[in-house]
Design a protein around this motif. Structure first.
Motif, PDB file in Angstrom:
ATOM      1  N   TYR A 105       0.360  -1.409   0.247  1.00 34.68           N
ATOM      2  CA  TYR A 105       0.087   0.076   0.004  1.00 34.68           C
ATOM      3  C   TYR A 105       0.774   0.789  -0.350  1.00 34.68           C
ATOM      4  N   ARG A 106       0.483   1.956  -0.395  1.00 34.97           N
ATOM      5  CA  ARG A 106       0.337   3.415  -0.712  1.00 34.97           C
ATOM      6  C   ARG A 106       0.518   4.618   0.960  1.00 34.97           C
ATOM      7  N   MET A 107       1.406   4.910   1.588  1.00 33.66           N
ATOM      8  CA  MET A 107       0.841   5.971   3.054  1.00 33.66           C
ATOM      9  C   MET A 107       1.485   7.409   2.091  1.00 33.66           C
ATOM     10  N   SER A 108       0.821   8.516   2.407  1.00 37.52           N
ATOM     11  CA  SER A 108       0.992  10.161   2.143  1.00 37.52           C
ATOM     12  C   SER A 108       0.835  10.570   3.204  1.00 37.52           C
ATOM     13  N   LEU A 109       1.691  11.210   2.912  1.00 38.67           N
ATOM     14  CA  LEU A 109       0.980  12.203   4.811  1.00 38.67           C
ATOM     15  C   LEU A 109       1.448  13.834   3.991  1.00 38.67           C
ATOM     16  N   SER A 110       0.514  14.914   5.046  1.00 37.82           N
ATOM     17  CA  SER A 110       1.173  16.082   5.076  1.00 37.82           C
ATOM     18  C   SER A 110       0.576  16.613   6.536  1.00 37.82           C
TER      19      SER A 110
ATOM     20  N   PHE B 263       2.853  24.358  16.600  1.00 37.65           N
ATOM     21  CA  PHE B 263       0.967  23.847  17.968  1.00 37.65           C
ATOM     22  C   PHE B 263      -0.155  22.996  17.498  1.00 37.65           C
ATOM     23  N   LYS B 264      -0.290  22.209  17.806  1.00 39.91           N
ATOM     24  CA  LYS B 264      -1.574  21.453  17.892  1.00 39.91           C
ATOM     25  C   LYS B 264      -2.218  21.898  15.794  1.00 39.91           C
ATOM     26  N   ARG B 265      -1.163  20.882  15.400  1.00 37.96           N
ATOM     27  CA  ARG B 265      -0.901  21.476  13.945  1.00 37.96           C
ATOM     28  C   ARG B 265      -1.848  19.478  12.940  1.00 37.96           C
ATOM     29  N   VAL B 266      -2.399  19.883  12.403  1.00 41.19           N
ATOM     30  CA  VAL B 266      -2.946  18.669  11.852  1.00 41.19           C
ATOM     31  C   VAL B 266      -1.497  17.988  10.749  1.00 41.19           C
ATOM     32  N   MET B 267      -1.834  16.657  11.019  1.00 41.94           N
ATOM     33  CA  MET B 267      -0.522  15.658   9.515  1.00 41.94           C
ATOM     34  C   MET B 267      -2.240  15.360   9.336  1.00 41.94           C
TER      35      MET B 267
ATOM     36  N   LYS C 101       4.534  16.877   2.611  1.00 35.12           N
ATOM     37  CA  LYS C 101       3.997  16.371   2.426  1.00 35.12           C
ATOM     38  C   LYS C 101       5.676  14.814   1.770  1.00 35.12           C
ATOM     39  N   LYS C 102       4.583  13.780   1.546  1.00 34.87           N
ATOM     40  CA  LYS C 102       6.391  12.844   1.900  1.00 34.87           C
ATOM     41  C   LYS C 102       4.976  11.727   1.314  1.00 34.87           C
ATOM     42  N   SER C 103       5.817  10.429   0.982  1.00 39.44           N
ATOM     43  CA  SER C 103       5.286   9.591   0.172  1.00 39.44           C
ATOM     44  C   SER C 103       5.548   8.583   0.012  1.00 39.44           C
ATOM     45  N   TYR C 104       5.079   7.421   0.772  1.00 39.93           N
ATOM     46  CA  TYR C 104       6.821   6.382   0.755  1.00 39.93           C
ATOM     47  C   TYR C 104       5.660   4.177   0.580  1.00 39.93           C
ATOM     48  N   MET C 105       5.655   3.607   0.142  1.00 41.47           N
ATOM     49  CA  MET C 105       4.856   2.281  -0.405  1.00 41.47           C
ATOM     50  C   MET C 105       5.413   1.998   1.121  1.00 41.47           C
TER      51      MET C 105
END
Length: 145
Positions: free
Chosen positions: A74-79, A107-111, A86-90
């Motif tokens: 699966y691919r995991m993407s995060l921002s 401080f209180k940021r959403v990922m 922005k990062k993306s990994y298999m």
């Protein structure tokens, strides 16, 4: 005539303060189920008072079918909202721990985390992977790595 005597003295004050480095996050959900479309997502609320390093590790390198040795990638993407990160990994890449730095103070940021199957799950039964995400203040790790 009286000579006035003046005594002169001074003092130097040193003022200091210290705040310990802290990083943490709260997960919206820790048990994620892929939909029929092969997608699932969640958010982490990150609270860190210093730049940090993030490490991500997949126990199986994909979704492991519990009744066999079949592993689905699966691919995991995060921002991170309001940053350029922005990062993306298999998942197979994440079997070896991946580490990256975050120079912003969050401080209180959403990922946002999104997971997408690269191929549909076809065998009946349960599939599982455990994804470990660690956040460490860079001050705690010497600031350079």
């Amino acid at each position: 005539m009286v000579n006035p005597c003046f005594a002169f003295d001074d003092v130097s004050l040193t003022l200091t303060g210290e705040v310990s480095a802290k990083c943490g996050f709260e997960a919206q959900s820790t048990e994620l189920q892929f939909s029929e479309s092969g997608l699932v997502n969640t958010v982490l609320v990150v609270n860190c008072n210093t730049p940090m390093k993030v490490s991500i590790h997949s126990q199986n390198g994909g979704l492991r079918h519990q009744q066999s040795n079949v592993i689905n990638n699966y691919r995991m993407s995060l921002s991170i909202v309001n940053t350029a990160l922005k990062k993306s990994y298999m998942a197979e890449q994440l079997h070896n721990k991946q580490v990256f730095s975050v120079s912003d103070i969050l401080f209180k940021r959403v990922m946002d985390l999104q997971f997408q199957l690269t191929e549909p799950l076809i065998y009946a039964g349960e599939y599982k992977d455990i994804l470990r995400i660690e956040m460490t203040p860079t001050i705690a790790s010497g600031g350079v790595w």
